[in-house]
Design an enzyme around this catalytic site. Structure first.
Site, PDB file in Angstrom:
ATOM      1  N   CYS A  86       1.004   2.862   4.725  1.00 19.95           N
ATOM      2  CA  CYS A  86       1.643   3.512   5.879  1.00 19.95           C
ATOM      3  C   CYS A  86       2.231   2.539   6.898  1.00 19.95           C
ATOM      4  O   CYS A  86       2.354   2.876   8.076  1.00 19.95           O
ATOM      5  CB  CYS A  86       0.662   4.443   6.587  1.00 19.95           C
ATOM      6  SG  CYS A  86       0.006   5.720   5.511  1.00 19.95           S
ATOM      7  N   GLY A 145       0.809  -1.221   0.000  1.00 16.99           N
ATOM      8  CA  GLY A 145       0.000   0.000   0.000  1.00 16.99           C
ATOM      9  C   GLY A 145       0.842   1.270   0.000  1.00 16.99           C
ATOM     10  O   GLY A 145       2.063   1.246   0.235  1.00 16.99           O
ATOM     11  N   HIS A 146       0.177   2.390  -0.205  1.00 21.25           N
ATOM     12  CA  HIS A 146       0.826   3.705  -0.308  1.00 21.25           C
ATOM     13  C   HIS A 146       1.599   4.056   0.967  1.00 21.25           C
ATOM     14  O   HIS A 146       1.130   3.812   2.067  1.00 21.25           O
ATOM     15  CB  HIS A 146      -0.212   4.783  -0.582  1.00 21.25           C
ATOM     16  CG  HIS A 146      -1.206   4.960   0.534  1.00 21.25           C
ATOM     17  ND1 HIS A 146      -0.990   5.796   1.593  1.00 21.25           N
ATOM     18  CD2 HIS A 146      -2.407   4.383   0.745  1.00 21.25           C
ATOM     19  CE1 HIS A 146      -2.034   5.746   2.406  1.00 21.25           C
ATOM     20  NE2 HIS A 146      -2.912   4.889   1.918  1.00 21.25           N
ATOM     21  N   ASP A 147       2.778   4.602   0.774  1.00 19.54           N
ATOM     22  CA  ASP A 147       3.604   5.149   1.863  1.00 19.54           C
ATOM     23  C   ASP A 147       4.208   4.089   2.789  1.00 19.54           C
ATOM     24  O   ASP A 147       4.861   4.432   3.769  1.00 19.54           O
ATOM     25  CB  ASP A 147       2.795   6.146   2.720  1.00 19.54           C
ATOM     26  CG  ASP A 147       2.348   7.335   1.893  1.00 19.54           C
ATOM     27  OD1 ASP A 147       3.211   8.125   1.509  1.00 19.54           O
ATOM     28  OD2 ASP A 147       1.142   7.450   1.602  1.00 19.54           O
TER      29      ASP A 147
END
Lengths: 305, 305, 305
Positions: free
Chosen positions: C237, C217-219
């Site tokens: 995250c 997932g993002h980040d």
């Protein structure tokens, strides 16, 4: 992997600058992993724990990191790093080379087979008759596909296997030089991944049907007329026998055997061999009637008045 | 699937060399599966267990393997193999044809819609305004996409459904001739697979958002403003109502209904219908507060001093 | 995301027609989410519950929906809708633009790197030396790839993050303008999805190896020398530290930290931070030795004679 023509023990050993035990002209026909090795082939072993397994395998040549006693029918190649040298031999016979064309010019395609736009086909791929290969599919080098096969969009056949050696400071990849064989009447859904064998052949047996987003690991052999639902993950070196039914999101750990006509219910996690004709459930998976009893007793304990 | 123009009972029956019960000029508007069939359409049934369901459905014509009594408002087509003949009728009206172009010339694309490189678009696809279709996406034949839709790379819309009949010696595919409809303001992540309906329409409702690597089976209808996290698998013929939230790696078995605003926690395995507004967990999934109690009691039993 | 050159508080505020608290010439170097924000950057907050977190973060500027007291070292931008205005600022500095070419002309590619046919590469992508990017891969804008990296077919690097605000009537997307960084010696399998950071950088650390069909997932930041098996899903995250081993089909919820050398067994569902060097199992995951005890007690209760 079979060599294009037989090699001598002397020649193979000289490729990797290694000493050997056996006749100079001892004939070698190919190279393979311990799970799939046959007579005439080289296998490698680099841990004393597995020496016996390698020496007792069908292999004719053992690439090994210690000179030990072995049957007179076998030869040894002595290497300080059999893993590295196994990769070197493999790369010598099947070097990865970049490809410019979307479809390699040497592909063999049967009658009435439809290749939709934007399919990538690597070198020495064979595709039978009456197949449909949908858009955005990738067929890597040496893939063999039978007749009446359907492969839906986005599926990748013949990606490299996930097989690493932990060197302490880093992981070393065992390079994949095997292939994938898809037998007649197989149908595979969208965005699946079927890895090629490291040195052997990942196989999907005659008449088996796979849904979408399924993972099939390197060197796994799936039998005939299996039914595999979406998002199932089958690790490397498994033997899935015939007419097995696997429901959605099941995971199967590496090197396991699933018996004929076994049924594995959705989301099960299989960590041991499964018997013929039985139905399994749970993570870790067990016979479903046992697991149902376990679920019932928990509910009774938790919700009793 | 609706026919381009209505057909007579006589004509459809002659296509498959079948006898029929009903007026020669009985009007037929289309063909559909039992889950989605409407008035004016043909449905098929080949097992006595499901005869009543087919006869009591909204279907106007029942393609059946036995001549039986039925309401005078319905017609029958008598076939020794309704499954085979259902496929034959479907193939007659929607034959799969190979496509040479990366984007079919008959696609309709709205204003300000961006199609990134290397997108495959099949025939009779409609895409609304202000959409972004990222690279390596596949949109199969008859897909309908509304306005303000985003589809990320590698996603396959309109792959064939996973629907087979076990013939004993082999599996026969029920060929997919339906489509996928993606309503306005839907966003779909990367490498998802949304299968087309077998004869009906797989639908993703207005404003729903899907993450990556999600499977949506044939004929499933997802409602409005649903939120579906990565690696969820939804089997065929489900009804996911509005504002449902489904967390990562959940699996939902076929033909289930998930009530409005239900929440399904990560990795749950849903095997029965779920009610409105409740939160569910576990495999098999149950109300999460019940499951939490079960988990607590197990921990207490296992770890008591 | 760092701006190409520093901006003033006055200029940024005028972009979104907002009032501000701070010196006109207060220097702003970039914009970021709360999980990753650094000194010199803007962060946004729109719920009183998180005001303190934003004010105490490293951010130099807080884009907020209420004028409140804050440290003199920080500036405020007052907006009636910080979420909308965060998107507006991001879009101003990194507007998505359609691309005509399969490979953006500004891509930087190192020596001996092989790009197989049909790879899409967005703008300002950097790829190091000795890499292999297989067919049908997508590398979205701003992706950075180190040396000796292998990415197999169908994998999507840099898709948009799955991050929405529930507006009651609909979901609003937080637009992704961050990127993905893949460090040296990383290898990624087929049909994986690695989302770009919303404003920061999703990172896969040096020497880590990922199998097929994996979601990142993002980040999320994955450390060095991790081993991640097929079909694992890691939400946004997360901080996965070094030398973590994650077996097949594991799911990890968002914003969690997994300690160095932790091992997570197959199909586990991780819902809390995990400690260094321990082995975990189950859904929800716990220390595997505890879970094994729980499984044993259930079996004893259910199957006792």
């Amino acid at each position: 992997m079979k060599f294009a023509e037989p090699q001598t023990l002397k020649k193979i050993s000289s490729l990797i600058n290694a000493k050997y035990v056996g006749d100079d002209n001892f004939q070698i026909e190919g190279i393979n992993e311990i799970h799939r090795v046959k007579k005439g082939e080289i296998v490698f072993v680099d841990h004393p724990k597995y020496y016996d397994k390698a020496l007792q395998s069908a292999a004719s040549v053992v690439l090994i990191n210690k000179k030990i006693a072995c049957s007179p029918e076998k030869a040894l190649i002595i290497s300080d790093d059999p893993f590295r040298d196994f990769n070197l031999i493999n790369a010598h016979f099947r070097k990865f080379e970049p490809q410019k064309e979307m479809i390699s010019p040497d592909v063999l395609i049967g009658e009435n087979t439809i290749i939709q736009p934007n399919v990538y086909i690597g070198k020495q791929v064979k595709i039978g008759s009456n197949c449909i290969i949908f858009s955005n599919v990738t067929l890597q080098d040496y893939t063999e596909i039978g007749d009446n096969v359907i492969i839906q969009s986005g599926t990748v056949i013949g990606g490299d296997g996930f097989y690493y050696k932990n060197r302490g400071t880093h992981y070393d990849r065992l390079k994949s030089v095997g292939n994938v064989k898809i037998e007649d009447n197989v149908e595979i859904g969208s965005n699946c991944t079927v890895d090629r064998g490291v040195t052997s052949t990942t196989t999907i047996g005659e008449g088996s049907k796979l849904d979408n987003l399924i993972q099939v690991g390197h060197d796994t052999v799936i039998g005939k007329k299996c039914l595999i639902a979406s998002q199932v993950g089958i690790a490397g070196c498994c033997n899935i026998k015939d007419e097995v039914v696997i429901w959605g999101q099941v995971g199967i750990a590496s090197s396991l055997t699933i018996g004929n006509k076994a049924v594995i219910l959705a989301q099960s996690g299989v960590s041991k061999n499964l018997e013929n004709k039985k139905t399994y459930f749970g993570s870790p998976a067990d016979e479903s009637k046992k697991v149902m009893k376990e679920l019932a007793i928990i509910k009774r304990l938790a919700h009793k008045k």
